[in-house]
Design a protein around this motif. Structure first.
Motif, PDB file in Angstrom:
ATOM      1  N   GLY A   1     -14.511 -12.759 -34.295  1.00 16.12           N
ATOM      2  CA  GLY A   1     -13.518 -12.015 -35.051  1.00 16.12           C
ATOM      3  C   GLY A   1     -12.137 -12.608 -34.895  1.00 16.12           C
ATOM      4  N   ALA A   2     -11.811 -13.051 -33.677  1.00 18.17           N
ATOM      5  CA  ALA A   2     -10.511 -13.688 -33.442  1.00 18.17           C
ATOM      6  C   ALA A   2     -10.386 -14.974 -34.236  1.00 18.17           C
ATOM      7  N   LEU A   3     -11.493 -15.689 -34.364  1.00 17.50           N
ATOM      8  CA  LEU A   3     -11.489 -16.941 -35.104  1.00 17.50           C
ATOM      9  C   LEU A   3     -11.174 -16.699 -36.576  1.00 17.50           C
ATOM     10  N   ILE A   4     -11.757 -15.659 -37.167  1.00 15.43           N
ATOM     11  CA  ILE A   4     -11.642 -15.420 -38.604  1.00 15.43           C
ATOM     12  C   ILE A   4     -10.458 -14.531 -38.954  1.00 15.43           C
ATOM     13  N   ALA A   5     -10.220 -13.476 -38.144  1.00 18.68           N
ATOM     14  CA  ALA A   5      -9.238 -12.462 -38.535  1.00 18.68           C
ATOM     15  C   ALA A   5      -7.969 -12.467 -37.692  1.00 18.68           C
ATOM     16  N   GLY A   6      -8.079 -12.642 -36.378  1.00 17.58           N
ATOM     17  CA  GLY A   6      -6.901 -12.594 -35.536  1.00 17.58           C
ATOM     18  C   GLY A   6      -7.152 -11.888 -34.221  1.00 17.58           C
ATOM     19  N   PRO A   7      -6.097 -11.564 -33.482  1.00 12.55           N
ATOM     20  CA  PRO A   7      -6.256 -10.993 -32.142  1.00 12.55           C
ATOM     21  C   PRO A   7      -6.811  -9.586 -32.111  1.00 12.55           C
ATOM     22  N   GLY A   8      -6.811  -8.869 -33.215  1.00 16.18           N
ATOM     23  CA  GLY A   8      -7.468  -7.563 -33.272  1.00 16.18           C
ATOM     24  C   GLY A   8      -6.741  -6.436 -32.571  1.00 16.18           C
ATOM     25  N   TYR A   9      -5.414  -6.427 -32.634  1.00 17.88           N
ATOM     26  CA  TYR A   9      -4.667  -5.326 -32.020  1.00 17.88           C
ATOM     27  C   TYR A   9      -4.937  -4.016 -32.766  1.00 17.88           C
ATOM     28  N   GLY A  10      -5.052  -2.925 -32.025  1.00 19.46           N
ATOM     29  CA  GLY A  10      -5.235  -1.615 -32.626  1.00 19.46           C
ATOM     30  C   GLY A  10      -6.670  -1.218 -32.865  1.00 19.46           C
ATOM     31  N   LEU A  11      -7.624  -2.018 -32.390  1.00 20.33           N
ATOM     32  CA  LEU A  11      -9.029  -1.712 -32.637  1.00 20.33           C
ATOM     33  C   LEU A  11      -9.717  -1.044 -31.460  1.00 20.33           C
ATOM     34  N   THR A  12      -8.983  -0.781 -30.393  1.00 12.44           N
ATOM     35  CA  THR A  12      -9.576  -0.040 -29.278  1.00 12.44           C
ATOM     36  C   THR A  12      -9.900   1.388 -29.700  1.00 12.44           C
ATOM     37  N   SER A  13      -8.958   2.009 -30.400  1.00 12.19           N
ATOM     38  CA  SER A  13      -9.195   3.319 -31.015  1.00 12.19           C
ATOM     39  C   SER A  13      -8.898   3.175 -32.500  1.00 12.19           C
ATOM     40  N   PRO A  14      -9.827   2.634 -33.261  1.00 13.91           N
ATOM     41  CA  PRO A  14      -9.530   2.209 -34.627  1.00 13.91           C
ATOM     42  C   PRO A  14      -9.282   3.362 -35.583  1.00 13.91           C
ATOM     43  N   THR A  15      -8.389   3.097 -36.509  1.00 10.06           N
ATOM     44  CA  THR A  15      -8.150   3.969 -37.660  1.00 10.06           C
ATOM     45  C   THR A  15      -8.274   3.104 -38.913  1.00 10.06           C
ATOM     46  N   VAL A  16      -8.272   3.750 -40.059  1.00  5.04           N
ATOM     47  CA  VAL A  16      -8.322   2.977 -41.297  1.00  5.04           C
ATOM     48  C   VAL A  16      -7.138   2.023 -41.365  1.00  5.04           C
ATOM     49  N   GLU A  17      -5.953   2.512 -40.951  1.00  6.59           N
ATOM     50  CA  GLU A  17      -4.748   1.687 -41.003  1.00  6.59           C
ATOM     51  C   GLU A  17      -4.852   0.469 -40.082  1.00  6.59           C
TER      52      GLU A  17
END
Length: 553
Positions: free
Chosen positions: A82-98
């Motif tokens: 996911g980091a390779l394709i999308a990025g560091p993924g901040y905010g996905l520990t408790s994900p929301t639609v936003e």
């Protein structure tokens, strides 16, 4: 004459001297000209990117209806892949639609904003000089830096509007707007960075295609640096900070909001623009800092054909894409063992994206990279057809057609050369990734497996090429609509397995009909069918080009 001049009224002498103006004289008028000429194209870019936020805001709640669904999709972006394709993924520990929109899809907003600004600055600076319009304008009282200043001011306004509209898209979709403005600003900041970079590249070369290509190469380097930095360490490493794409992602909207990284983007954009001004003062109008290489006095006999013309005009683009894809393939292949070792505890939905077989994750990675690289080659294809339209609108196709070269020959040579280039690029990136992967995992069989996984997508790419060729032949100014097919195929290619869409929707993407090698067995009938479709659409495009008038702007 001297007597008349010396006896002229003092006010007239002052007016004449003042009429020469300053380096920025005429900027306001040029801004109006740019807005007039781009009254359709620029709003289409801005609204198209901004509407993505509204689309995702409306679509994702329908697809991921529960917190468990959101958590499942967010696990894809939390891993190394996911980091390779999308990025560091901040905010996905408790994900929301936003946070899912920002962390998983946000990179696409950044790339689109960068492309919008590259084309905008090149179109209103280097293209104006290349077509001779800048010389006519400068014959009036127009300052040396007015053209570049006007383009940059429009770019700043466009990026501000884009930032606000993205935030408005979140509000229109009834999403939390707490981080919407920060996310919108991060997208606009990337646009400013690449507007500044393009302000430099248009000073280097005489040709708009080369200037845009150099800026596009900078975008490619920024993407690769960001991808490498984000895969080295969760949340991004120090390497990530050498990419302007990472600066925007480090704002961490909807996770840990921070405005400070955008200061780097603004400072870089200002510095690049100032460098563009400095370089502009060191060259003549219609010239570049790097003079074009002198050609041979006499052309070789083999150049006397439309095929040779198509090759010569696309050669630089092909070489640039080939080198970039080879470097990227070698890098991603070298990371194969590290990536596959990190796949041990992936959730089921991510395994579905990687092919669905947890015991064959290496093959799943190879098949995923096959889709990824094939989609990158699609960008080369669409830009190639748009460059053919550019040859037509700039009046260079008309002299060719005035010779014994017919429209079918010109059209077929250009599209055929693009098809050959697609094949060559797939071989280049397939071999680079395959050799690097084989060395990484210690299995030489993966050279052939990776190459096959890439070449299998050739018919699907040819369908996209054929769609672009059809639009060029029938409605040339609508070639840009091919980008919608690219975006649709990209979303389905990466997230289709977990979006639970109807099969007929999935089938609309030509890439969905290709076997995911080496996970699946090769099926030849879809390849044959796609090839026939590509040939039919290309023939219709050639027929349309033969019957319509030339598109002369």
């Amino acid at each position: 004459m001297t007597t008349l001049t010396s006896n002229a009224p003092r006010g007239a002498q002052t007016q004449s001297a003042g009429s020469r103006g300053t380096a920025l004289t005429g900027t306001g008028t040029l801004i109006r000209f740019i807005l007039r000429r781009d009254r359709i194209k620029l709003p289409a870019w801005i609204l198209g990117i901004a509407l993505l936020s509204m689309y995702y805001g409306a679509a994702l709640p329908q697809i991921y209806k529960t917190d468990e669904d959101l958590r499942a999709v967010s696990q894809f972006a939390e891993g190394t892949m996911g980091a390779l394709i999308a990025g560091p993924g901040y905010g996905l520990t408790s994900p929301t639609v936003e946070s899912v929109i920002v962390a998983i899809y946000g990179l696409y907003f950044l790339l689109l904003a960068a492309l919008m600004n590259i084309l905008l600055i090149s179109r209103h600076t280097r293209v104006e000089e290349q077509t001779g319009r800048a010389e006519l304008i400068r014959a009036n009282v127009v300052g040396r830096h007015a053209q570049l200043t006007a383009a940059l001011i429009v770019a700043v306004g466009a990026n501000i509007a884009l930032s606000l509209l993205i935030a408005g898209g979140f509000a229109a979709a009834d999403l939390d707007t707490g981080g919407a403005l920060l996310f919108g600003a991060s997208v606009g900041a990337v646009g400013l960075v690449f507007a500044g970079i393009t302000a430099v590249t248009v000073q280097i070369t005489e040709y708009s295609r080369a200037a845009s290509g150099l800026a596009g190469a900078a975008l490619g380097v920024a993407y690769v640096v960001r991808a490498a930095g984000d895969t080295i360490r969760e949340g991004g490493s120090a390497l990530s900070w050498f990419s302007p794409l990472a600066w925007s992602q480090q704002t961490r909207a909807y996770a840990d909001p921070r405005w400070s990284p955008l200061a780097l983007s603004v400072a870089f954009a200002v510095a690049a623009a100032l460098l563009g001004y400095a370089l502009s003062g060191r060259r003549d109008l219609n010239a570049g800092l790097v003079a074009p290489r002198r050609g041979s006095r006499y052309a070789a006999p083999w150049l006397n054909s439309p095929v040779a013309l198509a090759f010569r005009l696309q050669r630089a683009s092909f070489i640039g894409w080939g080198l970039a894809l080879a470097a990227m393939g070698a890098l991603y292949g070298a990371l194969t063992k590290t990536l596959v070792d990190s796949f041990e505890d992936l959730p089921d939905n991510v395994i579905d994206i990687m092919g669905g077989d947890p015991t064959r994750m290496l093959d799943g990675y190879v098949s995923t990279m096959g889709v990824f690289d094939a989609l990158l080659v699609v960008v080369f294809v669409i830009l190639g057809v748009q460059s053919l339209h550019g040859e037509e609108t700039k009046g260079r196709a008309e002299p060719v057609l005035a010779t014994g070269t017919g429209r079918w020959a010109l059209f077929g040579s250009w599209i055929g050369m693009l098809a050959a280039g697609v094949t060559a690029l797939l071989v280049i990136v397939g071999l680079a990734l395959g050799l690097s992967t084989a060395i990484s995992v210690g299995d030489s069989s993966y050279v052939g497996k990776v190459l096959g996984a890439h070449l299998a997508y050739l018919p699907a790419i040819l369908v996209v090429l054929a769609v672009a060729a059809l639009l060029f032949g029938v409605i040339p100014r609508a070639i840009g609509a091919t980008w919608a097919l690219f975006g649709f195929s990209m979303i389905l290619g990466f997230f289709g397995p977990i979006m639970d869409l109807p099969q007929w929707v999935m089938n609309l993407s030509p890439f969905e009909h290709i076997a995911a090698l080496p996970l699946d067995r090769m099926t030849w009938s879809p390849l044959f069918a796609l090839t026939v479709i590509a040939l039919a659409l290309t023939a219709l495009g050639g027929y349309g080009f033969r019957r319509r008038d030339l598109d002369m702007k």
